[in-house]
Write an enzyme that holds these catalytic residues in place. Structure first.
Site, PDB file in Angstrom:
ATOM      1  N   GLU A 172     -46.600  44.202  21.693  1.00 55.35           N
ATOM      2  CA  GLU A 172     -46.679  43.954  23.144  1.00 55.35           C
ATOM      3  C   GLU A 172     -46.249  45.170  23.973  1.00 55.35           C
ATOM      4  OE1 GLU A 172     -44.413  40.388  23.861  1.00 55.35           O
ATOM      5  OE2 GLU A 172     -45.720  39.164  22.631  1.00 55.35           O
ATOM      6  N   ASN A 225     -49.525  44.863  17.358  1.00 59.93           N
ATOM      7  CA  ASN A 225     -49.668  43.417  17.571  1.00 59.93           C
ATOM      8  C   ASN A 225     -49.572  43.092  19.063  1.00 59.93           C
ATOM      9  OD1 ASN A 225     -49.717  40.756  16.223  1.00 59.93           O
ATOM     10  ND2 ASN A 225     -47.635  40.492  17.039  1.00 59.93           N
ATOM     11  N   HIS A 266     -52.261  33.311  21.060  1.00 60.03           N
ATOM     12  CA  HIS A 266     -51.605  32.206  21.776  1.00 60.03           C
ATOM     13  C   HIS A 266     -52.569  31.703  22.856  1.00 60.03           C
ATOM     14  CE1 HIS A 266     -47.745  32.699  19.872  1.00 60.03           C
ATOM     15  NE2 HIS A 266     -47.729  33.985  20.164  1.00 60.03           N
ATOM     16  N   GLU A 297     -50.314  34.886  15.378  1.00 61.74           N
ATOM     17  CA  GLU A 297     -49.392  33.910  16.002  1.00 61.74           C
ATOM     18  C   GLU A 297     -50.178  32.777  16.668  1.00 61.74           C
ATOM     19  OE1 GLU A 297     -46.592  35.825  18.646  1.00 61.74           O
ATOM     20  OE2 GLU A 297     -46.373  37.570  17.348  1.00 61.74           O
ATOM     21  N   ASP A 299     -51.617  29.553  18.226  1.00 59.13           N
ATOM     22  CA  ASP A 299     -51.390  28.155  18.635  1.00 59.13           C
ATOM     23  C   ASP A 299     -52.290  27.890  19.833  1.00 59.13           C
ATOM     24  OD1 ASP A 299     -49.803  29.584  20.507  1.00 59.13           O
ATOM     25  OD2 ASP A 299     -47.914  28.815  19.706  1.00 59.13           O
TER      26      ASP A 299
HETATM   27  C1  XIL Z   1     -40.931  33.664  20.219  1.00 60.22           C
HETATM   28  C2  XIL Z   1     -40.202  32.676  19.326  1.00 60.22           C
HETATM   29  O1  XIL Z   1     -41.136  31.750  18.835  1.00 60.22           O
HETATM   30  C3  XIL Z   1     -39.105  31.960  20.090  1.00 60.22           C
HETATM   31  O2  XIL Z   1     -38.326  31.160  19.204  1.00 60.22           O
HETATM   32  C4  XIL Z   1     -38.208  32.981  20.790  1.00 60.22           C
HETATM   33  O3  XIL Z   1     -37.263  32.306  21.579  1.00 60.22           O
HETATM   34  C5  XIL Z   1     -39.049  33.903  21.667  1.00 60.22           C
HETATM   35  O4  XIL Z   1     -40.034  34.527  20.867  1.00 60.22           O
HETATM   36  N1  XIL Z   1     -44.871  36.872  20.844  1.00 60.22           N
HETATM   37  C6  XIL Z   1     -44.153  37.282  19.749  1.00 60.22           C
HETATM   38  C7  XIL Z   1     -43.167  36.379  19.126  1.00 60.22           C
HETATM   39  O5  XIL Z   1     -44.433  38.382  19.228  1.00 60.22           O
HETATM   40  O6  XIL Z   1     -42.098  37.066  18.533  1.00 60.22           O
HETATM   41  C8  XIL Z   1     -42.647  35.366  20.108  1.00 60.22           C
HETATM   42  O7  XIL Z   1     -41.799  34.445  19.422  1.00 60.22           O
HETATM   43  C9  XIL Z   1     -43.796  34.661  20.788  1.00 60.22           C
HETATM   44  C10 XIL Z   1     -44.651  35.622  21.550  1.00 60.22           C
END
Ligand code: XIL
Length: 404
Positions: A172, A225, A266, A297, A299
């Protein structure tokens, strides 16, 4: 058709079905378990794909909830620590590492023959307090931050050397179009920690981070990422995917040791759906650079009135449509991944709504219900869709990328 002919046709169909069944059983041995009863890891293996989840360390260790652990162990062929490998977890006190949770996580993965995605090395978020405070108040300057980051990457990658499949080396690093200024840039909103982190390190920090990681573990695959890079936009200054593409293309051209791009995935049903082929074409453009890709990641959440009980609140708001939209979002990303043999893994960010970051993170407006299983570990349409897609995923793919 007469009644008699219908009966004959029915009989014929039954005989054909019985014969085919007998042939299949005798040629292939015992019938495989029904698709719904097969694990995601087994179904994904049909196409040579690794299927993963983020692991919540507290839920995994909770003996009152054995189902969480048995599903992590049994359903997935790759795992990512949801928080245990972040800088704030590994070095809460400056100069003192706390490896316990991350070590236990990697050991469990090895017991279960799972590949580990290392998450994460260079990221402005979830830094230890001593570090984010120092960045904010100016007591840690550019050269100091660079030295700290170099030591962090070297120490962490060395600690896990040989045991990590893919590292998220930089996470990010670029802004979003709704931030200020709106043209995509390294950093984030003016004055934010994200922007300060980028400014203190300077534009070359990505190349350095990959080089430090490669030096510490030459075998691990090194990834950039990010989120909202599933598809290209208009190619203009607000197109985040285009910016990331230009960034990694430049890194490759400079000989920086980057092996892949992780697309977080996401998604939220409130924003509509991507087009399968637009996502596939995006992956293709990245892999044409000689890079591997992965969904890291995934969802697919929905709006809910009451985030603590998403299913109940959404029932009055067309739960079925949300369920289907969520399933379709999974389908689009998974199908695009299966269409590209350099898409190495498909990881979900939690698998049950009971332990998902979504309700705690997306509160205004409240969102939830983004996982494959609901909060009672019951399968959702998204799970069945994913299982069906994996079943249909085709023969094992022989990945040729990344090219080194
Ligand atoms: C999130 C976790 O799921 C949470 O438990 C934490 O509080 C915050 O981070 N992008 C990422 C992840 O790269 O590391 C993040 O994970 C979600 C967004």
């Amino acid at each position: 058709m007469t009644l008699r002919r219908m009966a004959t046709a029915g009989l014929l169909a039954a005989v054909v079905a019985a014969t085919l069944g007998a042939v299949a059983a005798s040629a292939g041995g015992p019938r495989p378990p029904a698709t719904r009863d097969q694990s995601l890891r087994a179904l994904a293996a049909r196409s040579g794909l690794y299927f993963g989840t983020a692991v919540d360390a507290a839920a995994y260790a909770d003996t009152a909830e054995p189902q969480y652990r048995s599903m992590v162990d049994g359903q997935f062929s790759t795992v990512t620590a949801e928080n245990a490998m972040k800088w704030e977890s590994l070095e809460p006190t400056r100069g003192t590492y706390n490896w316990a949770s991350a070590d236990a996580f990697v050991a469990a993965a090895e017991r279960n023959h799972q590949q580990v995605r290392g998450h994460v090395l260079a990221w402005y978020s979830q830094l230890p307090g001593w570090l984010s405070t120092g960045i904010q108040d100016g007591s840690i300057d550019g050269p100091a931050l660079r030295a700290l980051l170099r030591k962090h990457i070297t120490d962490v990658v060395t600690h896990f050397r040989g045991r990590i499949w893919q590292w998220d080396v930089v996470n990010e690093a670029v802004s979003d179009p709704w931030e200020t200024p709106s043209a995509i840039h390294l950093g984030g909103n003016t004055g934010s920690l994200k922007q300060k982190f980028a400014d203190l390190l300077g534009p070359d920090y990505l190349a350095d981070a990959f080089r430090w990681a490669r030096a510490a573990d030459p075998k691990a695959l090194l990834f950039y990422n990010d989120y909202n890079i599933e598809a290209f936009g208009d190619g203009g200054p607000g197109d985040k995917t285009q910016f990331v593409y230009d960034l990694v293309r430049k890194l490759r051209a400079q000989g920086v040791p980057i092996d892949g791009v992780g697309s977080q995935g996401h998604l939220s049903t409130q924003y509509g759906n991507y087009d399968v082929l637009a996502v596939a074409e995006t992956l293709q453009r990245f892999t044409d650079l000689g890079l591997a890709v992965a969904f890291t990641e995934v969802d697919a959440r929905s709006l809910t009135k009451n985030a603590s009980d998403p299913a109940a609140a959404a029932a009055g708001q067309d739960l079925n449509a949300r369920d289907q939209a969520s399933a379709y979002n999974y389908h689009v990303l998974l199908q695009a991944c299966l269409m590209n043999r350099h898409c190495l893994s498909f990881t979900v960010w939690g698998f049950t709504d009971k332990h998902s970051w979504i309700p705690g993170w997306f509160k205004n407006p409240p969102e939830g219900s983004g996982c494959l299983w609901d909060a009672n570990y019951q399968p959702k349409k998204s799970l069945r869709t994913v299982q069906g897609d994996l079943f249909m995923g085709g023969p094992p793919r022989v990945a040729q990328k990344p090219r080194r």
